[in-house]
Design an enzyme around this catalytic site. Sequence first.
Site, PDB file in Angstrom:
ATOM      1  N   HIS A  62       0.818  -1.212   0.000  1.00 55.74           N
ATOM      2  CA  HIS A  62       0.000   0.000   0.000  1.00 55.74           C
ATOM      3  C   HIS A  62       0.854   1.265   0.000  1.00 55.74           C
ATOM      4  O   HIS A  62       0.524   2.263   0.636  1.00 55.74           O
ATOM      5  CB  HIS A  62      -0.957   0.003   1.203  1.00 55.74           C
ATOM      6  CG  HIS A  62      -1.990  -1.081   1.104  1.00 55.74           C
ATOM      7  ND1 HIS A  62      -2.686  -1.553   2.185  1.00 55.74           N
ATOM      8  CD2 HIS A  62      -2.443  -1.786   0.047  1.00 55.74           C
ATOM      9  CE1 HIS A  62      -3.521  -2.511   1.808  1.00 55.74           C
ATOM     10  NE2 HIS A  62      -3.387  -2.669   0.504  1.00 55.74           N
ATOM     11  N   HIS A 105      -1.037 -11.728  -0.979  1.00 58.34           N
ATOM     12  CA  HIS A 105      -2.434 -11.310  -1.158  1.00 58.34           C
ATOM     13  C   HIS A 105      -3.143 -12.280  -2.101  1.00 58.34           C
ATOM     14  O   HIS A 105      -2.511 -13.132  -2.725  1.00 58.34           O
ATOM     15  CB  HIS A 105      -2.516  -9.869  -1.664  1.00 58.34           C
ATOM     16  CG  HIS A 105      -1.867  -9.613  -3.001  1.00 58.34           C
ATOM     17  ND1 HIS A 105      -2.452  -9.977  -4.192  1.00 58.34           N
ATOM     18  CD2 HIS A 105      -0.679  -9.023  -3.333  1.00 58.34           C
ATOM     19  CE1 HIS A 105      -1.664  -9.601  -5.197  1.00 58.34           C
ATOM     20  NE2 HIS A 105      -0.579  -9.035  -4.706  1.00 58.34           N
ATOM     21  N   GLU A 155      -4.980 -10.087 -10.477  1.00 62.41           N
ATOM     22  CA  GLU A 155      -3.806  -9.286 -10.124  1.00 62.41           C
ATOM     23  C   GLU A 155      -2.730 -10.059  -9.362  1.00 62.41           C
ATOM     24  O   GLU A 155      -2.434  -9.758  -8.207  1.00 62.41           O
ATOM     25  CB  GLU A 155      -4.224  -8.061  -9.320  1.00 62.41           C
ATOM     26  CG  GLU A 155      -5.138  -8.328  -8.138  1.00 62.41           C
ATOM     27  CD  GLU A 155      -5.491  -7.032  -7.404  1.00 62.41           C
ATOM     28  OE1 GLU A 155      -4.556  -6.351  -6.970  1.00 62.41           O
ATOM     29  OE2 GLU A 155      -6.688  -6.727  -7.276  1.00 62.41           O
ATOM     30  N   GLU A 192      -2.192  -6.255 -13.173  1.00 59.24           N
ATOM     31  CA  GLU A 192      -3.612  -6.301 -12.790  1.00 59.24           C
ATOM     32  C   GLU A 192      -4.502  -5.828 -13.931  1.00 59.24           C
ATOM     33  O   GLU A 192      -4.282  -4.754 -14.499  1.00 59.24           O
ATOM     34  CB  GLU A 192      -3.845  -5.386 -11.572  1.00 59.24           C
ATOM     35  CG  GLU A 192      -5.313  -5.277 -11.170  1.00 59.24           C
ATOM     36  CD  GLU A 192      -5.531  -4.516  -9.873  1.00 59.24           C
ATOM     37  OE1 GLU A 192      -4.719  -3.644  -9.542  1.00 59.24           O
ATOM     38  OE2 GLU A 192      -6.535  -4.818  -9.189  1.00 59.24           O
TER      39      GLU A 192
END
Length: 442
Positions: A238, A345, A379, A402
Amino acid sequence: MKHPPYSIRRQQLIARLGDGVAIVPTAPERVRNRDSHHPYRFDSYFWYLSGFPEPEAAIVLVGGDAPRALLFCREKNEKQEVWDGFRYGPAAAREAFGFDEAHPFAELEKMLPELIANRRTIWHSLGHDAAWDTKIGAAMGAVRAQSRAGKRAPGELRDLRGLLDRMRLTKDAHEIAIMRHAADIASAGHTRAMRACRPGMAEYELEAELGYEFRKRGADGHAYSPIVAGGAHACILHYIENDKLLAGNALVLIDAGCEVGGYASDITRTFPVGGRFGAAQKDVYEIVLAAQAAAFAAVRPGAPFAAYHDAALRVLVQGMIDLGLVDGSVGGVIESEAYKPWYMHRTGHWLGLDVHDAGEYKDGEDWVPLAPGMVLTVEPGLYIRPGPDVPRHLHGIGVRIEDDVLVTPDGGDVYTTAPRSVAEIEEVMREGATREEAIRHE
Ligand code: GLY
Ligand code: MN
Ligand code: MN
C-alpha cells in the site's frame, strides 16, 4: 431518459422487501480542513438506486401492497446555490429521477414513524453510520409511543446490504458500458505513464501523467489512492507516498484506476524505468504474466471464485521454485504456505462502484460460483524483499500485473488494454522516448 436503470433496480429491490421499508441514505460531506470539504462522493448503494448526486439525501422504498419509492433531498435555496451550485429540490428531483414522491430532507425524521408503522421489517445498513442507526431507533420509539392508537413498530430490523450486494454482484448493461469506459481511460493513463517515464523522474511525475489523462478524458478522478512505486517500494503493497526518484535500472509499479460515473477501474502495470527489462526483472515479470494468463483461463461461469487464484498461485509457486526462493514441490509449498513471503495477497476481488466492490465471496462454506455479468480483477504479483537467503540479483524486484475481467457466457473478457507483454511495453516506451527525442531536435 434518466430513470432506468435506477427505477428498474428500485422496483427489483422493492419486490424483495416483503412487508418492509428500506432506508438508504447517501454519504455525508466530509470536512478536509476547517471549512473546506473533500470532493463529494455519494454512497455507492444510494447511487446504485438513484443516480442522484447531491449530499443530504435518502431513499425510502416501501414494499408490500402499495409499493412506492420516495426521495428525500435538499430544498432549492437560491442564495446558497450562488455559493455551492445547483440543487434540484424535491419537485425537480422527483421528475428527473423518477421517484413516486420527493420531500425535503428535513421532513424525513418527521415522516419516518408514519412510513414504518405497522410494517413487518425495516431494511437498513445496520451499524454503517451510528447517526442513522439512532434516527431509525428514534422512529421506532415514536411508533411504539402510539401503540394505544393502534400503531405497531416493525418487529424485524434486517441488513439491507444482503439484498443489495447480491444485486450489485452482477452488473447490468448500463454498468458494464460505464466500466468499459473507465477501463479505456485508465488504460490510456497507464500507456501515457509508460511513454513519459524517464530515469531520474520522481514517482509523483508519473502520478501526474495518469491524473492528467484521467481528467483530460473526463473521468471523475482516481478511484483510489494511486501507487507509483519505484524499485523495492513495489514490495510495500500500500505504498502511496509516490515521492521518491526513479532509478534508471529499476522497475516501477503503478497501481491506478479512474472513476467514471461512480464506477472504478483498477489496473496495475510494472515496467522498466529505463525502457528495457533487465534479465532478472524479465524472469520475474514473465512468471507473473504466466500466472495471470493461467488465472484468465480459469475465469468462466460456474467456476468457484477461488479457482483463478489457485491457478495463478500454482504458476507463481513454480516460478518461486525456479528462481530459488523456495524449495520443494508446488503442492508442498502451497500446503505449507512457504510462498507467503513473496505472494501474500489474493489474486483479485469484485470490481464496481467500489474498487473492492460489494458482494460476498463465499456462500456458506463454498466459494461463490462465477456467473456472466460479474466483474473482477486478476492481479497476481511477486514481491522479493531483500533478505539473507534471497539471491542477490532478485533483491527489491516487485511485480504486479492487474487487469479487469467481465465474466461472459464463454469465459472472461479482459477489458483493460494497457500494454502488458514485455515486447508491448518496451515498444510503447521506445515510441515515447523517440518522440521526445524528435521534439528536442525540431
Ligand atoms: N488498487 C487496489 C487493489 O488493487 O486492490
Ligand atoms: Mn485490485
Ligand atoms: Mn489495483
